[in-house]
Each structure stands twice: as C-alpha cells, then as structure tokens.
Design a protein around this motif. Structure first.
Motif, PDB file in Angstrom:
ATOM      1  N   LYS A  46      13.764  15.288  -5.084  1.00  0.00           N
ATOM      2  CA  LYS A  46      13.297  14.258  -4.143  1.00  0.00           C
ATOM      3  C   LYS A  46      11.828  14.468  -3.796  1.00  0.00           C
ATOM      4  O   LYS A  46      11.066  13.516  -3.681  1.00  0.00           O
ATOM      5  CB  LYS A  46      14.168  14.250  -2.903  1.00  0.00           C
ATOM      6  N   ALA A  47      11.426  15.726  -3.644  1.00  0.00           N
ATOM      7  CA  ALA A  47      10.020  16.016  -3.359  1.00  0.00           C
ATOM      8  C   ALA A  47       9.136  15.644  -4.542  1.00  0.00           C
ATOM      9  O   ALA A  47       8.020  15.154  -4.365  1.00  0.00           O
ATOM     10  CB  ALA A  47       9.841  17.487  -3.005  1.00  0.00           C
ATOM     11  N   GLU A  48       9.638  15.864  -5.751  1.00  0.00           N
ATOM     12  CA  GLU A  48       8.845  15.570  -6.944  1.00  0.00           C
ATOM     13  C   GLU A  48       8.800  14.073  -7.279  1.00  0.00           C
ATOM     14  O   GLU A  48       7.870  13.612  -7.924  1.00  0.00           O
ATOM     15  CB  GLU A  48       9.400  16.343  -8.145  1.00  0.00           C
ATOM     16  N   LEU A  49       9.802  13.338  -6.842  1.00  0.00           N
ATOM     17  CA  LEU A  49       9.852  11.907  -7.156  1.00  0.00           C
ATOM     18  C   LEU A  49       8.953  11.055  -6.266  1.00  0.00           C
ATOM     19  O   LEU A  49       8.461  10.017  -6.701  1.00  0.00           O
ATOM     20  CB  LEU A  49      11.282  11.381  -7.019  1.00  0.00           C
ATOM     21  N   PHE A  50       8.758  11.493  -5.033  1.00  0.00           N
ATOM     22  CA  PHE A  50       8.102  10.618  -4.066  1.00  0.00           C
ATOM     23  C   PHE A  50       6.870  11.288  -3.454  1.00  0.00           C
ATOM     24  O   PHE A  50       6.870  12.479  -3.199  1.00  0.00           O
ATOM     25  CB  PHE A  50       9.080  10.238  -2.955  1.00  0.00           C
ATOM     26  N   PRO A  51       5.831  10.496  -3.184  1.00  0.00           N
ATOM     27  CA  PRO A  51       4.636  11.053  -2.559  1.00  0.00           C
ATOM     28  C   PRO A  51       4.899  11.476  -1.111  1.00  0.00           C
ATOM     29  O   PRO A  51       5.814  10.963  -0.457  1.00  0.00           O
ATOM     30  CB  PRO A  51       3.621   9.897  -2.615  1.00  0.00           C
ATOM     31  N   ALA A  52       4.077  12.388  -0.628  1.00  0.00           N
ATOM     32  CA  ALA A  52       4.261  12.958   0.702  1.00  0.00           C
ATOM     33  C   ALA A  52       4.272  11.898   1.801  1.00  0.00           C
ATOM     34  O   ALA A  52       5.024  12.014   2.766  1.00  0.00           O
ATOM     35  CB  ALA A  52       3.174  13.989   0.985  1.00  0.00           C
ATOM     36  N   LYS A  53       3.480  10.850   1.647  1.00  0.00           N
ATOM     37  CA  LYS A  53       3.373   9.854   2.723  1.00  0.00           C
ATOM     38  C   LYS A  53       4.680   9.106   2.990  1.00  0.00           C
ATOM     39  O   LYS A  53       4.858   8.552   4.065  1.00  0.00           O
ATOM     40  CB  LYS A  53       2.237   8.880   2.435  1.00  0.00           C
ATOM     41  N   ILE A  54       5.593   9.086   2.024  1.00  0.00           N
ATOM     42  CA  ILE A  54       6.870   8.403   2.286  1.00  0.00           C
ATOM     43  C   ILE A  54       8.058   9.365   2.332  1.00  0.00           C
ATOM     44  O   ILE A  54       9.173   8.942   2.610  1.00  0.00           O
ATOM     45  CB  ILE A  54       7.159   7.292   1.257  1.00  0.00           C
ATOM     46  N   ARG A  55       7.826  10.621   2.056  1.00  0.00           N
ATOM     47  CA  ARG A  55       8.934  11.568   1.950  1.00  0.00           C
ATOM     48  C   ARG A  55       9.755  11.690   3.228  1.00  0.00           C
ATOM     49  O   ARG A  55      10.980  11.666   3.189  1.00  0.00           O
ATOM     50  CB  ARG A  55       8.416  12.940   1.544  1.00  0.00           C
ATOM     51  N   ALA A  56       9.122  11.838   4.362  1.00  0.00           N
ATOM     52  CA  ALA A  56       9.853  12.078   5.603  1.00  0.00           C
ATOM     53  C   ALA A  56      10.757  10.911   5.968  1.00  0.00           C
ATOM     54  O   ALA A  56      11.948  11.087   6.200  1.00  0.00           O
ATOM     55  CB  ALA A  56       8.888  12.372   6.740  1.00  0.00           C
ATOM     56  N   LEU A  57      10.201   9.724   6.008  1.00  0.00           N
ATOM     57  CA  LEU A  57      10.999   8.568   6.403  1.00  0.00           C
ATOM     58  C   LEU A  57      11.709   7.929   5.216  1.00  0.00           C
ATOM     59  O   LEU A  57      12.885   7.605   5.289  1.00  0.00           O
ATOM     60  CB  LEU A  57      10.114   7.532   7.102  1.00  0.00           C
ATOM     61  N   GLY A  58      11.008   7.801   4.103  1.00  0.00           N
ATOM     62  CA  GLY A  58      11.562   7.100   2.943  1.00  0.00           C
ATOM     63  C   GLY A  58      12.574   7.898   2.152  1.00  0.00           C
ATOM     64  O   GLY A  58      13.399   7.344   1.445  1.00  0.00           O
ATOM     65  N   VAL A  59      12.519   9.217   2.258  1.00  0.00           N
ATOM     66  CA  VAL A  59      13.467  10.072   1.559  1.00  0.00           C
ATOM     67  C   VAL A  59      14.353  10.808   2.554  1.00  0.00           C
ATOM     68  O   VAL A  59      15.567  10.846   2.415  1.00  0.00           O
ATOM     69  CB  VAL A  59      12.744  11.085   0.633  1.00  0.00           C
ATOM     70  N   GLY A  60      13.743  11.381   3.570  1.00  0.00           N
ATOM     71  CA  GLY A  60      14.490  12.183   4.540  1.00  0.00           C
ATOM     72  C   GLY A  60      15.556  11.397   5.288  1.00  0.00           C
ATOM     73  O   GLY A  60      16.688  11.850   5.425  1.00  0.00           O
ATOM     74  N   LEU A  61      15.202  10.218   5.755  1.00  0.00           N
ATOM     75  CA  LEU A  61      16.159   9.416   6.511  1.00  0.00           C
ATOM     76  C   LEU A  61      17.343   8.949   5.652  1.00  0.00           C
ATOM     77  O   LEU A  61      18.499   9.146   6.048  1.00  0.00           O
ATOM     78  CB  LEU A  61      15.458   8.234   7.183  1.00  0.00           C
ATOM     79  N   PRO A  62      17.102   8.354   4.471  1.00  0.00           N
ATOM     80  CA  PRO A  62      18.260   7.969   3.653  1.00  0.00           C
ATOM     81  C   PRO A  62      19.124   9.169   3.250  1.00  0.00           C
ATOM     82  O   PRO A  62      20.346   9.067   3.205  1.00  0.00           O
ATOM     83  CB  PRO A  62      17.635   7.315   2.420  1.00  0.00           C
ATOM     84  N   TYR A  63      18.476  10.301   2.970  1.00  0.00           N
ATOM     85  CA  TYR A  63      19.236  11.506   2.632  1.00  0.00           C
ATOM     86  C   TYR A  63      20.121  11.917   3.811  1.00  0.00           C
ATOM     87  O   TYR A  63      21.317  12.164   3.645  1.00  0.00           O
ATOM     88  CB  TYR A  63      18.280  12.648   2.256  1.00  0.00           C
TER      89      TYR A  63
END
Length: 188
Positions: free
Chosen positions: A111-128
């Motif tokens: 997940k960290a490698e797929l998405f840039p840092a600017k969207i990781r927290a909300l765009g990846v962290g929340l759905p996860y």
C-alpha cells in the motif's frame, strides 16, 4: 486488496480457538496451545515472506495467497472440522497461515509503494481501517451466526469469495517491487 487477507487472517487467528472448541471439539487448553504455536511460527515466517517478496516481487506473493486461498479455504476448513487430534489441527492451521502469509507479510508495504504520501493517510489508511473493522471485526460474528443457523460451511465459502475478490484486484495491479511510489519521495 485488503478484504480477503484480513478476513482470512482473522479467521485463522482470532476465530480459530472458538472454532476448535465449538466445531472440532477440542478442549480449550489444547485449542489455546495449538493456536499459540501456529501463530508463533506464523510470526516468524513474516520476515521470510517479506524477504521472498524482495527477491520475486510483491505481486507474485499476493497472487499466490489469492489463488491458494481461493482454492484451499473450503477444503482446509472442512478437513479441520474432522481432525482426530490436536496435532492434525495444528498442521492444518499452520498450512492456512502459511498461505495467508503471502498477504500479511507485505500488505502494508504494498500500500505504501502503490500510493503517494499525500494520499496515503486518508486515501489508503481510512479504507484499510474500515475494511479491517468491518470484515475482520465481524468474522467471528458471521462464523458463529452461520453455525447457529446450521450452515457453518457457508462461512467457508464467504471467506473464499472474499479472497477471490482480492485475487481479482491483485491480477490488475502493478508489481511495486521495482516501481514504487516510495522512490518518488524525497526520503524514499
């Protein structure tokens, strides 16, 4: 991406002790012992699978989890229902956890490698977090509900369908081992 791995992990870790007591008929002490031992070995396997992903790529591990999880969840849980001793149960649980390691060992880095840092927290962290809470958190409830209505094996198929959904996601994603968003970041 998270759905199948999370549900499988919660099934073979959190729910498994209840399954061994309620379905298999093991005494609580034996169920606790074998789940502890299987999870201890499972924990030790995580860096080994991570290293393997550094050698062959992340996507092959995810595909292996998705394919093996889809093919073997129902047979493994059906076989587990009819084990005759705790050590047979141990080996089946360990096999299931080895399969799940193809997901658990690398899901965070993928997940960290797929998405840039600017969207990781909300765009990846929340759905996860939502996926883990909804599907992982409800695994035991759904399993026991199916058992109470007399169709415990429906839970096995529920897990299988969720893993298959994740497999379709893995098929369409890029392998992040060589092309990572982390390489595009100043400290990446």
């Amino acid at each position: 991406m998270t759905l199948g791995g999370t549900l499988a992990f919660y099934t073979y870790s959190t729910y498994m002790q209840k399954f061994l007591v309620n379905t298999v008929g093991l005494v609580n002490a034996d169920a606790t012992l074998i789940t502890f031992l299987a999870l201890l070995i499972f924990a030790g396997l995580q860096p080994i699978f991570g290293l393997l992903s550094d050698k062959i790529g992340r996507k092959p591990l995810l595909l292996a989890f998705g394919a093996l999880g889809t093919l073997f969840t129902v047979p493994l849980l059906n076989a587990l229902q009819y084990v005759e001793d705790k050590w047979q149960a141990f080996w089946l649980i360990l096999l299931a956890l080895i399969i799940v390691s193809g997901y658990t060992s690398i899901n965070a880095i993928v997940k960290a490698e797929l998405f840039p840092a600017k969207i990781r927290a909300l765009g990846v962290g929340l759905p996860y977090a939502l996926t883990v809470a909804v599907f992982g958190g409800s695994a035991e409830y759904i399993a026991l509900w199916f058992k109470n209505i007399g169709h415990e094996n429906y839970f096995y198929w529920y897990i299988t369908i969720c893993i298959a959904c994740s497999l379709f996601v893995y098929l369409g994603m890029q392998d992040t081992m060589r092309r990572s968003q982390l390489n595009n970041e100043p400290n990446g």
